[in-house]
Write an enzyme that holds these catalytic residues in place. Sequence first.
Site, PDB file in Angstrom:
ATOM      1  N   ASP A 110       0.743  -1.279  -0.061  1.00  0.00           N
ATOM      2  CA  ASP A 110      -0.125   0.048  -0.160  1.00  0.00           C
ATOM      3  C   ASP A 110       1.057   1.173  -0.030  1.00  0.00           C
ATOM      4  O   ASP A 110       1.485   1.643   0.985  1.00  0.00           O
ATOM      5  CB  ASP A 110      -0.749   0.012   1.277  1.00  0.00           C
ATOM      6  CG  ASP A 110      -1.743   1.392   1.413  1.00  0.00           C
ATOM      7  OD1 ASP A 110      -1.391   2.166   0.463  1.00  0.00           O
ATOM      8  OD2 ASP A 110      -2.282   1.191   2.323  1.00  0.00           O
ATOM      9  N   CYS A 112      -7.578   6.283  11.103  1.00  0.00           N
ATOM     10  CA  CYS A 112      -7.788   5.138  10.361  1.00  0.00           C
ATOM     11  C   CYS A 112      -6.996   3.728  10.954  1.00  0.00           C
ATOM     12  O   CYS A 112      -6.686   3.272   9.998  1.00  0.00           O
ATOM     13  CB  CYS A 112      -7.877   5.053   8.687  1.00  0.00           C
ATOM     14  SG  CYS A 112      -9.324   6.315   8.253  1.00  0.00           S
TER      15      CYS A 112
HETATM   16  C1  LIG Z   1      -4.902   7.276   2.567  1.00  0.00           C
HETATM   17  C2  LIG Z   1      -4.367   6.000   2.768  1.00  0.00           C
HETATM   18  C3  LIG Z   1      -5.285   4.855   2.292  1.00  0.00           C
HETATM   19  C4  LIG Z   1      -6.846   5.360   1.730  1.00  0.00           C
HETATM   20  O1  LIG Z   1      -6.752   5.696   0.454  1.00  0.00           O
HETATM   21  P1  LIG Z   1      -7.977   6.330  -0.145  1.00  0.00           P
HETATM   22  O2  LIG Z   1      -7.651   7.361  -1.239  1.00  0.00           O
HETATM   23  O3  LIG Z   1      -8.829   6.806   0.952  1.00  0.00           O
HETATM   24  O4  LIG Z   1      -8.563   5.087  -0.706  1.00  0.00           O
HETATM   25  C5  LIG Z   1      -4.844   3.730   2.568  1.00  0.00           C
HETATM   26  N1  LIG Z   1      -3.542   3.612   3.018  1.00  0.00           N
HETATM   27  C6  LIG Z   1      -2.812   4.678   3.445  1.00  0.00           C
HETATM   28  C7  LIG Z   1      -1.546   4.139   3.955  1.00  0.00           C
HETATM   29  C8  LIG Z   1      -3.397   5.819   3.482  1.00  0.00           C
HETATM   30  O5  LIG Z   1      -2.446   6.656   3.798  1.00  0.00           O
END
Ligand SMILES: *Cc1c(COP(=O)(O)O)cnc(C)c1O
Length: 404
Positions: free
Chosen positions: A198, A362
């Site tokens: 990610d 989150c």
């Molecule tokens: C922002 C973020 C996400 C989610 O991204 P979206 O654009 O909301 O889908 C996932 N992982 C990490 C590490 C993030 O910083």
Amino acid sequence: MIDIQKIRADFPILNEKVNGKPLVYFDNAATSQKPQVVIDSIVDYYTKINANIHRGVHTLSQVATDAYEQARLTVQKHFNAKKSFEVILTAGTTHSINIVATGFTDLLQEGDEIIVSALEHHSNIVPWQMLCERTGAILKVIPFNEAGELQMDVYDSLLSDKTKLVFTNHISNALGTINPVQEIIDKAHAVGAAVLIDGAQACPHIKPDVQAMDVDFYVASAHKLCGPTGVGVLYGKEEWLNKIPPYQGGGEMIETVTFEKTTYAGLPHKFEAGTPNIAGGIAFGVALDYMNGVGFDNIAAYEDELLKYGTEKLLEIEGIKIYGTSEKKAAVISFNLEGVHPFDVGSILDKLGVAVRTGHHCAQPIMNYFEIPGTVRASFAFYNTKEEIDVFIDAVKKAKMMLS
Ligand SMILES: *Cc1c(COP(=O)(O)O)cnc(C)c1O
């Protein structure tokens, strides 16, 4: 070198006032601001070339298709993907992860194991939990230490021939930790497991090379990269994208349709059902060009200066605790003032024009580890300045006076 005045002039929002004060925008880990060229590209698209793509014979449809496919090539080049069809344009990181997590449903069996890091964003936890519920696979977690660094010895002990997938972020959005992704990828491959990284939080700071990393899947969102919301990328190795089934059915992703049987389109269209965010995709390409124009080496060096300066100044305030003290760290400072709720600090900063994030970011498992409800998070971008950090530090001092 960064010409900070020139860069700031590219971002119109930086001239705005909030609550009567000049905006100090330190919530870049949530979303970045947009330079004028990106805003212009969206306006230009709707003003001059708006048409649906991939299906019209008329001129505008072809112009729009060319512009959209050019954006895919820009993304391909940026991430150094081998083939342009390994670049799936999605609605963002969350969408990209869900495509992969859903796609693995038929590839896993009961008792297979998936390893995730404990530093994950919810969007990189929940889809895997749902996958485990569907398949009977088991989720294993790499814990982190007090500094916010993954415990790689535990990772070693979790890996086995049962491991089918490993998922981690490249940089933690809550703590800023830069994770040792190369070691994670190499060790996963040694047991035959696929790896998804990610990169949502890493891509604003560094330029990833998916071929050099030999990563199987890499995902990111345009909106953290000076691009628009609702657009992102799923990079996948050709062999993996061929192995996993489509995520959504609809127009654009089919070859032929009858009521007896539908055959799917080839890559990348197999994963791009429906009319996409065309203007957003084109603007994503413009944003990447813009950031590459500034230069990721320049961005990283400058942001590192901001991080050091901000950390030093903040630690001069008595009662500050910083969470995430990894040696390899991006320009994110998560902190609390002793005895004060982060929300209260954030509200006072807002009144003074300083935008920070407060809460669990989150990433509730991280907050549980530190036994706190949340943190105040200041995250810097290459258009921020030391003078803004001074304003922020004064605001934290005021908050401290008012609240303790
Ligand atoms: C922002 C973020 C996400 C989610 O991204 P979206 O654009 O909301 O889908 C996932 N992982 C990490 C590490 C993030 O910083």
